[in-house]
Write a protein that holds these residues in place. Structure first.
Motif, short mmCIF file in Angstrom:
data_model
loop_
_atom_site.label_atom_id
_atom_site.label_comp_id
_atom_site.label_asym_id
_atom_site.label_seq_id
_atom_site.Cartn_x
_atom_site.Cartn_y
_atom_site.Cartn_z
N LEU A 161 0.82 -1.21 0.00
CA LEU A 161 0.00 0.00 0.00
C LEU A 161 0.86 1.26 0.00
O LEU A 161 0.37 2.34 -0.36
N GLY A 162 2.10 1.14 0.43
CA GLY A 162 2.99 2.29 0.51
C GLY A 162 3.30 2.64 1.95
O GLY A 162 2.47 2.46 2.85
N SER A 163 4.49 3.16 2.18
CA SER A 163 4.97 3.40 3.54
C SER A 163 4.14 4.45 4.28
O SER A 163 4.05 4.41 5.51
N GLY A 164 3.55 5.38 3.57
CA GLY A 164 2.79 6.44 4.22
C GLY A 164 1.30 6.20 4.24
O GLY A 164 0.53 7.11 4.58
N MET A 165 0.87 4.99 3.90
CA MET A 165 -0.56 4.73 3.75
C MET A 165 -1.16 3.92 4.89
O MET A 165 -2.33 4.09 5.22
N ALA A 166 -0.40 3.02 5.49
CA ALA A 166 -0.97 2.14 6.50
C ALA A 166 0.08 1.73 7.52
O ALA A 166 1.29 1.76 7.24
N THR A 167 -0.40 1.37 8.71
CA THR A 167 0.45 0.83 9.75
C THR A 167 -0.08 -0.55 10.13
O THR A 167 -1.28 -0.83 10.01
N LEU A 168 0.80 -1.42 10.61
CA LEU A 168 0.42 -2.78 10.98
C LEU A 168 0.91 -3.05 12.39
O LEU A 168 2.08 -2.82 12.71
N LYS A 169 -0.01 -3.53 13.25
CA LYS A 169 0.39 -3.88 14.60
C LYS A 169 -0.20 -5.23 14.97
O LYS A 169 -1.15 -5.71 14.35
N LYS A 170 0.39 -5.83 15.99
CA LYS A 170 -0.04 -7.14 16.46
C LYS A 170 -0.77 -6.97 17.79
O LYS A 170 -0.34 -6.21 18.67
N SER A 171 -1.89 -7.66 17.94
CA SER A 171 -2.64 -7.67 19.19
C SER A 171 -2.33 -8.94 19.96
O SER A 171 -2.22 -10.02 19.36
N ALA A 172 -2.20 -8.82 21.28
CA ALA A 172 -1.86 -9.99 22.08
C ALA A 172 -3.01 -10.98 22.19
O ALA A 172 -2.80 -12.18 22.34
N GLY A 173 -4.23 -10.49 22.10
CA GLY A 173 -5.39 -11.36 22.23
C GLY A 173 -5.88 -11.88 20.90
O GLY A 173 -5.19 -11.80 19.89
N ALA A 174 -7.12 -12.40 20.90
CA ALA A 174 -7.74 -12.92 19.69
C ALA A 174 -9.09 -12.24 19.50
O ALA A 174 -9.84 -12.06 20.46
N PHE A 175 -9.39 -11.84 18.26
CA PHE A 175 -10.67 -11.22 17.99
C PHE A 175 -11.79 -12.24 18.16
O PHE A 175 -11.71 -13.36 17.63
N LYS A 176 -12.81 -11.86 18.89
CA LYS A 176 -13.94 -12.74 19.15
C LYS A 176 -15.16 -11.90 19.45
O LYS A 176 -15.05 -10.76 19.89
N THR A 177 -16.31 -12.47 19.18
CA THR A 177 -17.53 -11.81 19.63
C THR A 177 -17.69 -12.08 21.11
O THR A 177 -17.28 -13.11 21.61
N PHE A 178 -18.29 -11.11 21.81
CA PHE A 178 -18.39 -11.20 23.26
C PHE A 178 -19.77 -11.66 23.70
O PHE A 178 -20.43 -11.01 24.51
N ALA A 179 -20.25 -12.75 23.14
CA ALA A 179 -21.55 -13.26 23.57
C ALA A 179 -21.48 -13.69 25.03
O ALA A 179 -20.46 -14.16 25.50
N SER A 180 -22.63 -13.57 25.72
CA SER A 180 -22.75 -13.77 27.17
C SER A 180 -22.91 -12.39 27.78
O SER A 180 -22.97 -11.43 27.09
#
Length: 458
Positions: A161-180
């Motif tokens: 995408l180009g150096s000035g267009m986007a950033t990428l980071k890592k999340s320690a958790g996992a994406f999930k829906t929060f049912a309950s």
């Protein structure tokens, strides 16, 4: 099947079940735009967050894609709008309206094109992206499940995408829906009990009382009760997930009185006045019975989240148009309300990563979009005081729902002193799992009346 009204206590708590907000969190600066009258025309105006949101919407209508995003600077209490260098006419108009102007490199159309590329080439379970107006880039996040070839594919797409267009980071958790959890509503589905949270009471297009909750809750089960194992009191009318994440659920008893308010504990409530659009940089509040009350800021709009599908091991459930925040949440908070100190309803808890110990990201379905799609209206859905059933076991959720002026007395980050919903927060749900809540059937467990969560895959 007999029906019952949701009692005054439960109807009030069900709107959000919010513990008393601390003075530091709730009594935020309440600046008035008129304070800047002497500052001279063209000077950035001092604005409350809600007024900044209104000004942003106004400028967006007037200037369209000439703007490259906007955000609220809470320190200076100003709306900052991004304008591509060289567009002097747009700069003048924005300044005359009272906004602070910042010159940036990436246009709205360029950022939107980058997001479309990500959708085409990197719709990988465990990823999300949203435009961050504060950096004028697309913020891309990968959760802990994105490894190996999938990470390489995502990283390569972002780099292209180009150096000035986007950033990428890592999340320690996992994406999930929060049912309950949240202020609990319950339903029986294949595999066990599903538990979610009522978000906001509304009036359906036919005039009947109803409420909004998460879409992945509505597709998981049709009939909902206000106590575990209790008789259903409401039925799903419309549900949307994936794509969006909202449900409209109508009370079975047309005389149910469902006030438009949030219980803030100690017998006091905050009136929910209207639905509003979120603004990047604004302070927001979220409540769930699993984790209590937490506050944070809006970090992105029109976010896309790719949940791992539970119905298809190789599939992905993509939800778009979400509000991205740094407010924490855990399993048990789905459907709960996101709102402002001014009584504006913003969102319904959808999903995210992390927890309330280490932090993370949480995404919300905008209430404005849910109302538009369902035809419902948010406001005074009726006066409190219907019935006297115990319903959901009192929930220990910040008071008995009786009226009164809010007296914030406990910290938003530590609601335990205010009788938060779900006082017994131990074992508050297995945070593993993701995707379509139809896979959330294994949620049987401890009773709801003590506020403890029903553990399960979501």
């Amino acid at each position: 099947m007999s029906h019952k009204r949701i009692p005054k206590r439960n109807a009030a708590i069900a709107v959000g079940g919010v513990a008393a907000l601390g003075a530091a969190a709730f009594l935020l600066p309440n600046a008035n735009a008129s304070q800047d009258a002497a500052a001279g025309a063209g000077a950035p105006r001092t604005l409350k967050a809600a007024d900044a949101s209104d000004l942003s919407a106004k400028l967006q209508r007037q200037l369209g894609d000439a703007l490259a995003g906007s955000y609220y600077d809470s320190g200076k209490q100003q709306l900052v709008v991004n304008v591509v260098s060289g567009d002097d006419n747009v700069i003048v108009q924005a300044q005359k309206a009272g906004a602070a102007v910042r010159k940036v490199d990436n246009t709205t159309s360029a950022l939107q094109a980058a997001a479309r590329t990500l959708k085409t080439e990197a719709s990988i379970p465990g990823t999300s992206w949203a435009v961050d107006p504060r950096t004028n880039k697309v913020q891309v996040t990968a959760d802990s499940s994105v490894t190996g070839a999938r990470w390489d594919r995502l990283e390569s797409t972002v780099q292209n995408l180009g150096s000035g267009m986007a950033t990428l980071k890592k999340s320690a958790g996992a994406f999930k829906t929060f049912a309950s959890g949240g202020d609990a509503i319950f339903s029986q589905a294949e595999g066990g009990t599903v538990r979610c949270s009522l978000g906001f009471n509304v009036t359906a297009s036919d005039g009947s009382p109803a409420f909004l909750t998460a879409g992945h809750c509505g597709v998981a089960a049709k009939d909902w009760a206000d106590s575990q194992g209790g008789q259903p009191v409401a039925t799903v009318d419309q549900a949307k997930f994936p794509g969006n994440d909202f449900s409209l659920v109508k009370y079975d008893d047309a005389t149910t009185q469902a006030p438009s308010e949030v219980n803030v504990g100690n017998g006091q409530t905050v009136q929910i006045k209207q639905a509003a659009d979120a603004t990047v940089g604004a302070t927001v509040f979220r409540m769930g019975s699993t984790t209590g009350l937490h506050d944070g800021t809006v970090t992105g709009l029109d976010a896309t989240v790719n949940f791992q599908s539970e119905t298809d091991p190789n599939g992905v459930d993509t939800v778009t148009g979400l509000i991205q925040t740094d407010v924490c949440a855990e399993a048990g908070d789905s459907g709960g309300s996101l709102f402002t100190q001014d009584g504006n309803a913003l969102g319904l808890t959808s999903g995210g990563s992390g927890d309330c110990t280490n932090g993370g990201e949480t995404f919300f379905q905008p209430v404005t979009a849910a109302l538009q799609a369902t035809g419902a209206t948010l406001g005074d859905g009726g006066q409190a005081g219907a019935g006297d059933q115990n319903g959901a076991g009192d929930q220990q959720a910040g008071g008995d729902g009786a009226g009164g002026t809010a007296d914030p007395s406990a910290s938003a980050s530590d609601p335990s002193g205010a009788g938060a919903a779900g006082d017994d927060q131990s074992g508050a749900g297995d945070a593993s799992g993701s995707g379509d809540a139809s896979g959330s059937g294994d949620m049987s467990g401890s009773g709801a009346d003590d506020g403890s969560a029903v553990t399960g895959s979501n």
